[in-house]
Design a protein around this motif. Sequence first.
Motif, PDB file in Angstrom:
ATOM      1  N   VAL A 136       0.689  -1.198   0.006  1.00 30.55           N
ATOM      2  CA  VAL A 136       0.055   0.020   0.001  1.00 30.55           C
ATOM      3  C   VAL A 136       0.905   1.090  -0.024  1.00 30.55           C
ATOM      4  O   VAL A 136       0.744   2.149  -0.749  1.00 30.55           O
ATOM      5  CB  VAL A 136      -0.941   0.010   1.275  1.00 30.55           C
ATOM      6  N   PHE A 137       1.950   1.372   0.958  1.00 29.77           N
ATOM      7  CA  PHE A 137       2.813   2.368   0.944  1.00 29.77           C
ATOM      8  C   PHE A 137       3.603   2.523  -0.455  1.00 29.77           C
ATOM      9  O   PHE A 137       3.749   3.503  -0.734  1.00 29.77           O
ATOM     10  CB  PHE A 137       3.928   2.361   2.388  1.00 29.77           C
ATOM     11  N   ALA A 138       3.970   1.317  -1.036  1.00 31.43           N
ATOM     12  CA  ALA A 138       4.724   1.303  -2.139  1.00 31.43           C
ATOM     13  C   ALA A 138       4.200   2.100  -3.274  1.00 31.43           C
ATOM     14  O   ALA A 138       4.555   2.901  -3.881  1.00 31.43           O
ATOM     15  CB  ALA A 138       5.155  -0.245  -2.407  1.00 31.43           C
ATOM     16  N   VAL A 139       2.912   1.538  -3.487  1.00 31.37           N
ATOM     17  CA  VAL A 139       1.999   2.111  -4.743  1.00 31.37           C
ATOM     18  C   VAL A 139       1.785   3.613  -4.448  1.00 31.37           C
ATOM     19  O   VAL A 139       1.861   4.361  -5.351  1.00 31.37           O
ATOM     20  CB  VAL A 139       0.679   1.034  -4.754  1.00 31.37           C
ATOM     21  N   ALA A 140       1.325   4.070  -3.268  1.00 33.46           N
ATOM     22  CA  ALA A 140       1.242   5.199  -2.816  1.00 33.46           C
ATOM     23  C   ALA A 140       2.588   6.236  -3.069  1.00 33.46           C
ATOM     24  O   ALA A 140       2.502   7.415  -3.724  1.00 33.46           O
ATOM     25  CB  ALA A 140       1.030   5.467  -1.379  1.00 33.46           C
ATOM     26  N   ALA A 141       3.841   5.698  -2.821  1.00 30.93           N
ATOM     27  CA  ALA A 141       4.694   6.206  -2.993  1.00 30.93           C
ATOM     28  C   ALA A 141       5.088   6.724  -4.555  1.00 30.93           C
ATOM     29  O   ALA A 141       5.310   7.568  -5.227  1.00 30.93           O
ATOM     30  CB  ALA A 141       6.068   5.594  -2.500  1.00 30.93           C
ATOM     31  N   GLY A 142       4.874   5.575  -5.479  1.00 30.07           N
ATOM     32  CA  GLY A 142       5.023   5.549  -6.985  1.00 30.07           C
ATOM     33  C   GLY A 142       3.879   6.692  -7.406  1.00 30.07           C
ATOM     34  O   GLY A 142       4.221   7.333  -8.194  1.00 30.07           O
ATOM     35  N   ILE A 143       2.643   6.578  -7.027  1.00 31.88           N
ATOM     36  CA  ILE A 143       1.777   7.522  -7.475  1.00 31.88           C
ATOM     37  C   ILE A 143       1.891   8.894  -7.192  1.00 31.88           C
ATOM     38  O   ILE A 143       1.747   9.757  -7.925  1.00 31.88           O
ATOM     39  CB  ILE A 143       0.079   6.756  -7.211  1.00 31.88           C
ATOM     40  N   THR A 144       2.229   9.070  -5.948  1.00 36.79           N
ATOM     41  CA  THR A 144       2.372  10.631  -5.445  1.00 36.79           C
ATOM     42  C   THR A 144       3.660  11.276  -6.228  1.00 36.79           C
ATOM     43  O   THR A 144       3.684  12.104  -6.544  1.00 36.79           O
ATOM     44  CB  THR A 144       2.606  10.740  -4.080  1.00 36.79           C
ATOM     45  N   GLY A 145       4.660  10.341  -6.276  1.00 39.17           N
ATOM     46  CA  GLY A 145       5.918  10.766  -7.206  1.00 39.17           C
ATOM     47  C   GLY A 145       5.642  11.158  -8.452  1.00 39.17           C
ATOM     48  O   GLY A 145       5.936  12.219  -9.084  1.00 39.17           O
ATOM     49  N   LEU A 146       4.682  10.250  -9.275  1.00 35.51           N
ATOM     50  CA  LEU A 146       4.152  10.765 -10.439  1.00 35.51           C
ATOM     51  C   LEU A 146       3.395  11.848 -10.500  1.00 35.51           C
ATOM     52  O   LEU A 146       3.683  12.740 -11.426  1.00 35.51           O
ATOM     53  CB  LEU A 146       3.227   9.461 -11.036  1.00 35.51           C
ATOM     54  N   LEU A 147       2.560  11.922  -9.769  1.00 36.47           N
ATOM     55  CA  LEU A 147       1.690  13.098  -9.763  1.00 36.47           C
ATOM     56  C   LEU A 147       2.408  14.416  -9.575  1.00 36.47           C
ATOM     57  O   LEU A 147       2.156  15.579 -10.100  1.00 36.47           O
ATOM     58  CB  LEU A 147       0.531  13.037  -8.720  1.00 36.47           C
ATOM     59  N   PHE A 148       3.264  14.328  -8.554  1.00 36.13           N
ATOM     60  CA  PHE A 148       4.165  15.619  -8.095  1.00 36.13           C
ATOM     61  C   PHE A 148       5.064  15.993  -9.500  1.00 36.13           C
ATOM     62  O   PHE A 148       5.121  17.230  -9.764  1.00 36.13           O
ATOM     63  CB  PHE A 148       5.017  15.133  -7.034  1.00 36.13           C
ATOM     64  N   VAL A 149       5.718  15.030 -10.151  1.00 35.24           N
ATOM     65  CA  VAL A 149       6.441  15.360 -11.300  1.00 35.24           C
ATOM     66  C   VAL A 149       5.665  15.685 -12.362  1.00 35.24           C
ATOM     67  O   VAL A 149       6.135  16.683 -13.275  1.00 35.24           O
ATOM     68  CB  VAL A 149       7.453  14.171 -11.707  1.00 35.24           C
ATOM     69  N   TRP A 150       4.579  15.148 -12.756  1.00 38.76           N
ATOM     70  CA  TRP A 150       3.618  15.301 -13.819  1.00 38.76           C
ATOM     71  C   TRP A 150       3.317  16.806 -13.756  1.00 38.76           C
ATOM     72  O   TRP A 150       3.048  17.376 -14.716  1.00 38.76           O
ATOM     73  CB  TRP A 150       2.519  14.296 -13.706  1.00 38.76           C
ATOM     74  N   PHE A 151       2.830  17.277 -12.356  1.00 40.51           N
ATOM     75  CA  PHE A 151       2.039  18.585 -12.469  1.00 40.51           C
ATOM     76  C   PHE A 151       3.094  19.867 -12.044  1.00 40.51           C
ATOM     77  O   PHE A 151       2.760  20.850 -11.731  1.00 40.51           O
ATOM     78  CB  PHE A 151       1.128  18.608 -11.410  1.00 40.51           C
ATOM     79  N   ASN A 152       4.409  19.649 -11.728  1.00 44.23           N
ATOM     80  CA  ASN A 152       5.426  20.535 -11.335  1.00 44.23           C
ATOM     81  C   ASN A 152       6.441  20.368 -12.016  1.00 44.23           C
ATOM     82  O   ASN A 152       7.086  19.465 -12.763  1.00 44.23           O
ATOM     83  CB  ASN A 152       5.829  20.271  -9.651  1.00 44.23           C
ATOM     84  N   ARG A 153       7.201  21.811 -12.215  1.00 44.41           N
ATOM     85  CA  ARG A 153       8.402  21.851 -12.895  1.00 44.41           C
ATOM     86  C   ARG A 153       9.763  21.852 -12.145  1.00 44.41           C
ATOM     87  O   ARG A 153       9.463  21.619 -10.984  1.00 44.41           O
ATOM     88  CB  ARG A 153       8.332  23.123 -13.719  1.00 44.41           C
ATOM     89  N   TYR A 154      11.050  21.767 -12.753  1.00 47.82           N
ATOM     90  CA  TYR A 154      12.013  21.586 -11.747  1.00 47.82           C
ATOM     91  C   TYR A 154      12.209  22.637 -10.755  1.00 47.82           C
ATOM     92  O   TYR A 154      12.687  22.235  -9.761  1.00 47.82           O
ATOM     93  CB  TYR A 154      13.179  21.883 -12.723  1.00 47.82           C
TER      94      TYR A 154
END
Length: 418
Positions: free
Chosen positions: A125-143
């Motif tokens: 559960v934590f592993a999936v949450a880590a991957g998805i939150t990382g995806l969303l953060f990088v998808w919607f934010n710039r450098y």
Amino acid sequence: MAEREQQEQYKARWKLIGPGIVVAATGVGSGDMVASLVAGERFGYALLWAVVVGCVVKIALAEATGRWHLASGQTIFDGWRGMGVWTFVFFAPYIVIWGFVYGATAMSATALPLQALFPAVPLWVFAVAAGITGLLFVWFNRYPVLERVMTVLVGLLFVTVVGLAVYLVPDLGSLAGGLVPSTPEDSLFYTLGLIGGVGGTITMAAYGFWVNAKGWRSPAWIRMMRLDNRVAYITTGVFVVAMLIVGAELLHTAQIAMAEGDEGLITLAEVLRERFGTFVSVVFLVGFFAAAYSSLLGVWHGVSLMFADFVGNIRGRADRSVEERETSWEFRAFLLWLTFPSMLLLLLDRPIALVIAYGVLGSAFMPFLAFTLMWLLNTRRTPREWRSGILSNTGLAVAGALFLVLCGQEVWNRITGV
């Protein structure tokens, strides 16, 4: 008045430091923490010198990467394309396989400290949450946002891990003695691992892209880049030395054996709880989380940026800005690849053939990077004033030779099953 202006300029330069923080936060993951902890547990301070050598080697390699991007006005893929199609033939399977396996590794490493803090929640559960939150953060934010978040995570890591090392009151005499090169019995594998593993991954090549994302895009920024790079790997070295101290003072002296892999950090948390109480254990787990999650965010952004440029070169779109690459379909496709297919490996045993390919290709990348940079920075592809001198060439040659030995060792281990 002149002295005051000089001080203001000096302070302004320090405020510009950023890509180095990102590469340090990305490079120091749970694997580096475990390697240095195990080295301290088994050999005390005897291998401290290897950490120092590893930092010097990485400074030379990252400096060369940044200098190529700034001096030539091209990315590393532009340089590789000019060396022949064989470079892309090597890199294509490498980045695909590496991303698939590393995605699961990064998610699992981030989940471990969280499950230790909240044991009622399953690890996946934590592993999936880590991957998805990382995806969303990088998808919607710039450098720029990534840099600020990474700075916070580095601060957490510094306070927790370095604070723990200071709290344990290291033996300064033994610490100084560890700077004298020595190889205790059965320590060769750990020595090479420490030198080669101090923040050394594909993110070494991503450093040039982060330099460009910072807005540094000409030779005028090379001096600033060099300061930024040194800060990055000195910071990395401090973290790794801190873990070596923890291993030497807490585990080596008490003869406590470490568990294998990232689970060893959970073992350490349990030892800390038994010896110093729950608070110290929780603080360490927070540092463990900061190290793992910062690596995940850095790879999700940096390697996706590399993939976008790689595909762009193939498609004849090599002239895109960093900002254009960050919103490209190639960037987001690799983000998805790092996240969702990798989740399958959280549920299944990793296929043997895939793991072997991952190990061999991964160990081959660093000598590939070192020797190709050495070639590019000594030819007419680089303006004469920014070509490598004796010091840089020596550093790149040592790095390439070292990683070639590590690559050979990895291939041999895969063949023999040792």
